[in-house]
Scaffold this motif. Structure first.
Motif, mmCIF file in Angstrom:
data_model
loop_
_atom_site.group_PDB
_atom_site.id
_atom_site.type_symbol
_atom_site.label_atom_id
_atom_site.label_comp_id
_atom_site.label_asym_id
_atom_site.label_seq_id
_atom_site.Cartn_x
_atom_site.Cartn_y
_atom_site.Cartn_z
ATOM 1 N N GLY A 189 20.007 2.967 -2.989
ATOM 2 C CA GLY A 189 18.884 3.748 -2.496
ATOM 3 C C GLY A 189 17.825 2.891 -1.829
ATOM 4 N N VAL A 190 17.517 1.752 -2.423
ATOM 5 C CA VAL A 190 16.536 0.835 -1.832
ATOM 6 C C VAL A 190 17.055 0.309 -0.489
ATOM 7 C CG1 VAL A 190 15.383 -1.405 -2.068
ATOM 8 C CG2 VAL A 190 15.442 0.185 -3.995
ATOM 9 N N LEU A 191 18.321 -0.106 -0.461
ATOM 10 C CA LEU A 191 18.895 -0.584 0.800
ATOM 11 C C LEU A 191 18.867 0.508 1.857
ATOM 12 C CD1 LEU A 191 21.996 -2.581 -0.493
ATOM 13 C CD2 LEU A 191 19.935 -3.525 0.568
ATOM 14 N N ALA A 192 19.209 1.726 1.471
ATOM 15 C CA ALA A 192 19.203 2.842 2.417
ATOM 16 C C ALA A 192 17.786 3.126 2.906
ATOM 17 C CB ALA A 192 19.798 4.087 1.767
ATOM 18 N N PHE A 193 16.823 3.072 1.996
ATOM 19 C CA PHE A 193 15.440 3.312 2.405
ATOM 20 C C PHE A 193 15.013 2.291 3.451
ATOM 21 C CE2 PHE A 193 10.925 2.639 2.306
ATOM 22 C CZ PHE A 193 10.452 3.919 2.486
ATOM 23 N N LYS A 194 15.234 1.013 3.160
ATOM 24 C CA LYS A 194 14.805 -0.036 4.083
ATOM 25 C C LYS A 194 15.518 0.077 5.427
ATOM 26 C CE LYS A 194 13.196 -3.727 1.259
ATOM 27 N NZ LYS A 194 13.270 -5.157 1.095
ATOM 28 N N ARG A 195 16.814 0.254 5.362
ATOM 29 C CA ARG A 195 17.609 0.338 6.588
ATOM 30 C C ARG A 195 17.226 1.571 7.404
ATOM 31 N NH1 ARG A 195 23.174 -1.871 6.898
ATOM 32 N NH2 ARG A 195 24.097 -1.012 8.769
ATOM 33 N N GLY A 196 17.147 2.721 6.745
ATOM 34 C CA GLY A 196 16.795 3.953 7.438
ATOM 35 C C GLY A 196 15.383 3.935 7.976
ATOM 36 N N ARG B 207 12.616 13.298 -0.345
ATOM 37 C CA ARG B 207 11.250 13.515 -0.830
ATOM 38 C C ARG B 207 10.339 12.389 -0.345
ATOM 39 N NH1 ARG B 207 9.521 16.344 -5.506
ATOM 40 N NH2 ARG B 207 11.320 17.625 -4.969
ATOM 41 N N ALA B 208 10.801 11.161 -0.398
ATOM 42 C CA ALA B 208 9.988 10.024 0.051
ATOM 43 C C ALA B 208 9.662 10.133 1.532
ATOM 44 C CB ALA B 208 10.713 8.712 -0.243
ATOM 45 N N ALA B 209 10.577 10.673 2.307
ATOM 46 C CA ALA B 209 10.360 10.804 3.754
ATOM 47 C C ALA B 209 9.187 11.712 4.074
ATOM 48 C CB ALA B 209 11.635 11.315 4.426
ATOM 49 N N ALA C 96 0.860 -1.187 0.000
ATOM 50 C CA ALA C 96 0.000 0.000 0.000
ATOM 51 C C ALA C 96 0.895 1.235 0.000
ATOM 52 C CB ALA C 96 -0.905 -0.003 1.228
ATOM 53 N N GLY C 97 0.674 2.095 -0.927
ATOM 54 C CA GLY C 97 1.471 3.316 -1.007
ATOM 55 C C GLY C 97 2.724 3.212 -1.847
ATOM 56 N N GLN C 98 2.976 2.055 -2.458
ATOM 57 C CA GLN C 98 4.189 1.891 -3.253
ATOM 58 C C GLN C 98 4.228 2.849 -4.432
ATOM 59 O OE1 GLN C 98 5.134 -2.061 -4.614
ATOM 60 N NE2 GLN C 98 6.761 -1.356 -5.934
ATOM 61 N N GLU C 99 3.080 3.063 -5.073
ATOM 62 C CA GLU C 99 3.060 3.981 -6.213
ATOM 63 C C GLU C 99 3.469 5.381 -5.782
ATOM 64 O OE1 GLU C 99 0.124 2.297 -5.312
ATOM 65 O OE2 GLU C 99 0.466 0.589 -6.619
ATOM 66 N N THR C 100 2.925 5.817 -4.648
ATOM 67 C CA THR C 100 3.271 7.145 -4.125
ATOM 68 C C THR C 100 4.745 7.212 -3.790
ATOM 69 O OG1 THR C 100 1.046 7.443 -3.255
ATOM 70 C CG2 THR C 100 2.785 8.816 -2.291
ATOM 71 N N LEU C 101 5.248 6.193 -3.131
ATOM 72 C CA LEU C 101 6.658 6.166 -2.752
ATOM 73 C C LEU C 101 7.555 6.181 -3.987
ATOM 74 C CD1 LEU C 101 8.650 5.980 -0.406
ATOM 75 C CD2 LEU C 101 8.362 3.511 -0.448
ATOM 76 N N SER C 102 7.230 5.391 -4.984
ATOM 77 C CA SER C 102 8.011 5.376 -6.228
ATOM 78 C C SER C 102 8.010 6.743 -6.887
ATOM 79 C CB SER C 102 7.455 4.329 -7.199
ATOM 80 O OG SER C 102 7.655 3.029 -6.701
ATOM 81 N N ARG C 103 6.838 7.367 -6.932
ATOM 82 C CA ARG C 103 6.726 8.701 -7.540
ATOM 83 C C ARG C 103 7.558 9.727 -6.778
ATOM 84 N NH1 ARG C 103 3.800 12.634 -5.889
ATOM 85 N NH2 ARG C 103 2.323 11.334 -4.754
ATOM 86 N N VAL D 245 12.058 -4.234 -5.948
ATOM 87 C CA VAL D 245 12.355 -4.169 -7.384
ATOM 88 C C VAL D 245 11.643 -2.971 -8.004
ATOM 89 C CG1 VAL D 245 11.999 -5.342 -9.605
ATOM 90 C CG2 VAL D 245 12.875 -6.619 -7.638
ATOM 91 N N GLY D 246 10.402 -2.754 -7.633
ATOM 92 C CA GLY D 246 9.634 -1.630 -8.159
ATOM 93 C C GLY D 246 10.223 -0.284 -7.763
ATOM 94 N N LEU D 247 10.652 -0.164 -6.519
ATOM 95 C CA LEU D 247 11.268 1.083 -6.060
ATOM 96 C C LEU D 247 12.583 1.330 -6.798
ATOM 97 C CD1 LEU D 247 10.632 0.872 -2.206
ATOM 98 C CD2 LEU D 247 9.318 2.145 -3.920
ATOM 99 N N ALA D 248 13.369 0.277 -6.949
ATOM 100 C CA ALA D 248 14.643 0.412 -7.665
ATOM 101 C C ALA D 248 14.399 0.801 -9.117
ATOM 102 C CB ALA D 248 15.445 -0.887 -7.587
#
Length: 191
Positions: free
Chosen positions: A151-158, A89-91, A57-64, A124-127
């Motif tokens: 970036g994906v690793l940083a997002f998940k970790r952060g 921006r995602a934050a 839920a919200g993946q489209e928004t996060l990707s954008r 995969v979608g975020l990347a």
């Protein structure tokens, strides 16, 4: 049950995560999720095609948001500086509900192979969104792909460090960008 009550999507996500944590993903039904959220099953299906999709839920928004932040980075920004712009921006979309749900969601994903697979597809979608934004800036494919994966690793970790931190008043962007800097330093040590 209220039929058109606002916030149904968010309540469905919270109900699902709670039920996944309480009884496991496989034992949780759509009917139980809808009942816990105080909506009908048809309302559930207006928001999600199945219970797996609650995870993204919200993946489209996060990707954008990630792509917009990368696109808006200064023209002379390095690839990772542009990714940091995307993370910042995602934050902006991360709020108290995200912080509250993160530990339970992490536990639910860890306990379910199907949710682990869906979480991997989300990554995969975020990347892909970040890679497209970076290649649009003129970066070579390999460079864009590598920066996006970091970036994906940083997002998940952060994200999980932010959710588990006792410093609730701190902007999640600080955690995301700090995780990216940590990964940048770690990758420099690979040579």
């Amino acid at each position: 049950m209220a039929r058109w009550e606002p916030g149904a999507r968010e309540r469905l996500v919270v109900a699902a995560v709670d039920l996944f944590a309480e009884q496991g993903y496989d034992a949780t039904t759509v009917a139980q999720i809808a009942e816990r959220a105080g909506v009908t099953k048809s309302t559930f299906f207006r928001h999600f095609p199945d219970k797996r999709e609650l995870l993204v839920a919200g993946q489209e928004t996060l990707s954008r948001l990630l792509a917009e932040g990368i696109a808006d980075a200064p023209a002379d920004a390095s690839p990772l500086e542009a990714v940091a712009g995307g993370l910042r921006r995602a934050a902006t979309a991360m709020g108290p509900m995200n912080r509250e749900l993160a530990p339970r969601l992490k536990a639910a994903v860890a306990a379910s192979t199907e949710l682990q697979e869906r979480d991997a597809l989300k990554s995969v979608g975020l990347a892909a969104a970040m890679t497209a934004a970076l290649t649009a800036r003129g970066l070579p494919d390999a460079t864009a792909a590598l920066a996006s994966e970091l970036g994906v690793l940083a997002f998940k970790r952060g994200y999980f460090e932010w959710s588990e931190s006792d410093r609730g008043d701190v902007d999640p962007a600080e955690f995301l960008v700090a995780a990216l800097e940590e990964l940048r330093a770690a990758s420099a040590s690979l040579d």
